[in-house]
Design an enzyme around this catalytic site. Sequence first.
Site, short mmCIF file in Angstrom:
data_model
loop_
_atom_site.label_atom_id
_atom_site.label_comp_id
_atom_site.label_asym_id
_atom_site.label_seq_id
_atom_site.Cartn_x
_atom_site.Cartn_y
_atom_site.Cartn_z
N THR A 1 13.82 -15.29 -32.24
CA THR A 1 13.14 -15.51 -30.96
C THR A 1 11.70 -15.98 -31.19
O THR A 1 11.29 -17.04 -30.70
CB THR A 1 13.15 -14.20 -30.13
N GLY B 1 15.81 -11.97 -25.04
CA GLY B 1 14.99 -11.98 -26.26
C GLY B 1 13.79 -11.05 -26.19
O GLY B 1 12.89 -11.13 -27.02
N LYS C 1 2.33 0.05 -30.80
CA LYS C 1 1.26 -0.79 -30.24
C LYS C 1 0.03 0.04 -29.89
O LYS C 1 -1.11 -0.38 -30.14
CB LYS C 1 1.79 -1.52 -29.00
N ILE D 1 -0.78 -11.79 -24.44
CA ILE D 1 -2.12 -11.34 -23.99
C ILE D 1 -3.04 -11.24 -25.21
O ILE D 1 -2.69 -10.56 -26.18
CB ILE D 1 -2.04 -9.95 -23.32
N ALA E 1 -8.50 -27.70 -33.97
CA ALA E 1 -8.81 -27.09 -35.27
C ALA E 1 -9.59 -28.04 -36.17
O ALA E 1 -10.19 -27.62 -37.15
CB ALA E 1 -7.53 -26.67 -35.97
N ASP F 1 8.23 1.60 -29.76
CA ASP F 1 7.51 0.32 -29.82
C ASP F 1 6.15 0.45 -29.12
O ASP F 1 5.13 -0.05 -29.63
CB ASP F 1 8.37 -0.76 -29.15
N VAL G 1 0.77 -6.91 -30.26
CA VAL G 1 0.56 -6.09 -29.05
C VAL G 1 0.40 -6.99 -27.84
O VAL G 1 -0.42 -7.93 -27.85
CB VAL G 1 -0.71 -5.20 -29.17
N LYS H 1 4.62 -5.25 -35.10
CA LYS H 1 3.82 -4.04 -34.79
C LYS H 1 4.29 -2.83 -35.57
O LYS H 1 3.49 -1.96 -35.91
CB LYS H 1 3.81 -3.75 -33.29
P1 NDP Z 1 14.91 -11.93 -34.17
O1 NDP Z 1 15.95 -10.92 -34.54
O2 NDP Z 1 15.17 -12.84 -33.03
O3 NDP Z 1 14.59 -12.84 -35.44
C1 NDP Z 1 14.52 -12.32 -36.74
C2 NDP Z 1 14.59 -13.46 -37.73
O4 NDP Z 1 14.46 -12.93 -39.03
C3 NDP Z 1 15.91 -14.24 -37.69
O5 NDP Z 1 15.62 -15.61 -37.86
C4 NDP Z 1 16.66 -13.73 -38.91
O6 NDP Z 1 17.51 -14.69 -39.49
C5 NDP Z 1 15.50 -13.49 -39.84
N1 NDP Z 1 15.87 -12.55 -40.90
C6 NDP Z 1 16.45 -11.36 -40.80
N2 NDP Z 1 16.62 -10.83 -42.02
C7 NDP Z 1 16.15 -11.74 -42.90
C8 NDP Z 1 16.09 -11.81 -44.30
N3 NDP Z 1 16.53 -10.82 -45.07
N4 NDP Z 1 15.56 -12.91 -44.88
C9 NDP Z 1 15.10 -13.93 -44.12
N5 NDP Z 1 15.13 -13.92 -42.77
C10 NDP Z 1 15.68 -12.85 -42.19
O7 NDP Z 1 13.57 -11.10 -33.96
P2 NDP Z 1 12.33 -11.47 -33.02
O8 NDP Z 1 11.95 -12.88 -33.20
O9 NDP Z 1 12.58 -10.95 -31.67
O10 NDP Z 1 11.21 -10.51 -33.65
C11 NDP Z 1 10.52 -10.85 -34.84
C12 NDP Z 1 9.30 -9.98 -34.95
O11 NDP Z 1 8.44 -10.21 -33.84
C13 NDP Z 1 9.59 -8.47 -34.93
O12 NDP Z 1 8.65 -7.83 -35.76
C14 NDP Z 1 9.35 -8.08 -33.48
O13 NDP Z 1 9.01 -6.73 -33.32
C15 NDP Z 1 8.18 -8.98 -33.15
N6 NDP Z 1 7.96 -9.30 -31.75
C16 NDP Z 1 9.01 -9.73 -30.97
C17 NDP Z 1 8.78 -10.12 -29.68
C18 NDP Z 1 9.88 -10.60 -28.78
O14 NDP Z 1 9.63 -10.84 -27.58
N7 NDP Z 1 11.09 -10.78 -29.28
C19 NDP Z 1 7.43 -10.07 -29.08
C20 NDP Z 1 6.41 -9.60 -29.98
C21 NDP Z 1 6.69 -9.23 -31.26
P3 NDP Z 1 18.92 -15.06 -38.85
O15 NDP Z 1 18.63 -15.55 -37.46
O16 NDP Z 1 19.45 -16.15 -39.72
O17 NDP Z 1 19.70 -13.79 -38.84
N1 HSE Z 2 10.45 -5.48 -27.68
C1 HSE Z 2 9.09 -5.74 -27.36
C2 HSE Z 2 8.89 -5.57 -25.87
C3 HSE Z 2 8.72 -7.15 -27.75
O1 HSE Z 2 9.87 -5.50 -25.14
O2 HSE Z 2 7.74 -5.45 -25.44
C4 HSE Z 2 7.26 -7.44 -27.55
O3 HSE Z 2 6.46 -6.72 -28.43
#
Ligand code: NDP
Ligand code: HSE
Length: 428
Positions: free
Chosen positions: A15, A188, A206, A137, A35, A202, A133, A106
């Site tokens: 995501t 997502g 934060k 924002i 930049a 979570d 966090v 986080k």
């Molecule tokens: P997703 O599960 O959507 O994405 C995780 C990614 O990591 C995928 O591309 C996955 O690959 C990859 N991955 C998993 N394991 C491995 C590995 N061993 N080696 C390489 N790549 C790997 O997570 P999010 O994008 O939702 O979240 C990512 C981070 O951002 C987390 O720390 C989350 O807490 C944080 N976050 C998320 C938010 C949200 O709105 N979703 C908002 C703010 C923070 P594959 O797809 O091929 O499995």
């Molecule tokens: N799972 C988190 C939320 C993603 O719902 O706020 C953003 O940190």
Amino acid sequence: MNKAPLKIAVAGLGTVGGGTVQLLHDQADLLAARAGRPLAVVGAAALVRPPELPLDGVPFFEDARVMARECDYDVLVELIGGADGIALDVVRMALGRGRSVVTANKAMIAHHGIELARLAESTGANIGFEASVGGGIPIIKSLREGLAGNRVTKVMGILNGTCNYILSTMRDSGRDFADVLAEAQALGYAEADPSFDIDGIDTAHKLAILVSLAFATPIDLDRVACEGIRHVSALDIRYADELGYRIKLLGVAGLTESGIEARVYPAMVPLSFPLAHVNGPFNAIVTEGDFVGRTVLEGRGAGARPTASAVAADLMDLARGRTMPAFGVPVERLASLPTAAAGAHRSAYYIRLMVRDEPGVFADIAAALRDEKVSMEQIIQRGRAPSETVPVVMTVHETGEAAMLKAIGRIRALASVADLQVIRIENL
Ligand code: NDP
Ligand code: HSE
């Protein structure tokens, strides 16, 4: 523009990783102009290469550790997730090589942020976590830079988009918890394990980060008391409406005379307060500083595009060479502060009981409250159902937590009380 590009390696293309790659592609000209140099993706890692992302010609790594160790980059963007494991490994590798890191993780920052900041300081690298966090924002920058002239005494807010989406959608549509949670996951917003969202973990991660930045103290996740939203029912949401409140999962931290108080809990927020009107995946964060007074920041707290926006903010600082210590001051200048004593907290409360509708029930409940010196504000009971339990809802005036817990224990033990839910009322 002759400056060398900022070379970026992106670990995790889900995501947030996908949103970040898309932003770097779509906004390339705007970013480069601002930049003074291009921002170029030079490596990308995930388990499977997502074909829809604009990564033509970019070396792809199935093993993010190999990318972190061998790729030639200036900054590694960690968007895999998880407090430990591969995410922590690649971040340590990058910082160990003197390369900077940007992350949205986080959980990792809450558990290892101080160690990582120290490692960055020792190798001359930087670590940015604006996206960790509040989604889009800019709260990290706000606390670290915009409010740097203040002693911040309070930081609180709605910090989890998934919970806010669940609570506000349940209220607006009458749909049930599991159904709305599944929708938040599909959009997502949720963590890989959504119990991190709904059990308040979570939000605790934060809040622990915000406490460190606000009060210039090392991150201490253990001091954050944590309660989630599993027990908040559709009935409670309806009664909240009737009483003039909205139920929100809050993270609340204050610097009191006896130390830091930091808690995560669902609360009834009065309609007169701005947080009551923050709905869906939106977050909002309130801070209080001694010169500035109160500030409120609101925006999308989860999802690909808002979170990518925050990742880009950190990347732009690195591209411009505008860096500073991760927590505003070098790690050794962060001061250990005590945790405020448990039970000292004062609050008003909403109490919902399911009771057998028989003589003397109210008298027993009132006696428990009277004996613990808890003052009742209002009480609602409707309908008669002598053979089954009926809801009784009470609100009580502000009282000490210790007294409230004792009164609740006594009420819960009454034979006529089948169920009891307590939600704090946040009088702001
Ligand atoms: P997703 O599960 O959507 O994405 C995780 C990614 O990591 C995928 O591309 C996955 O690959 C990859 N991955 C998993 N394991 C491995 C590995 N061993 N080696 C390489 N790549 C790997 O997570 P999010 O994008 O939702 O979240 C990512 C981070 O951002 C987390 O720390 C989350 O807490 C944080 N976050 C998320 C938010 C949200 O709105 N979703 C908002 C703010 C923070 P594959 O797809 O091929 O499995
Ligand atoms: N799972 C988190 C939320 C993603 O719902 O706020 C953003 O940190």
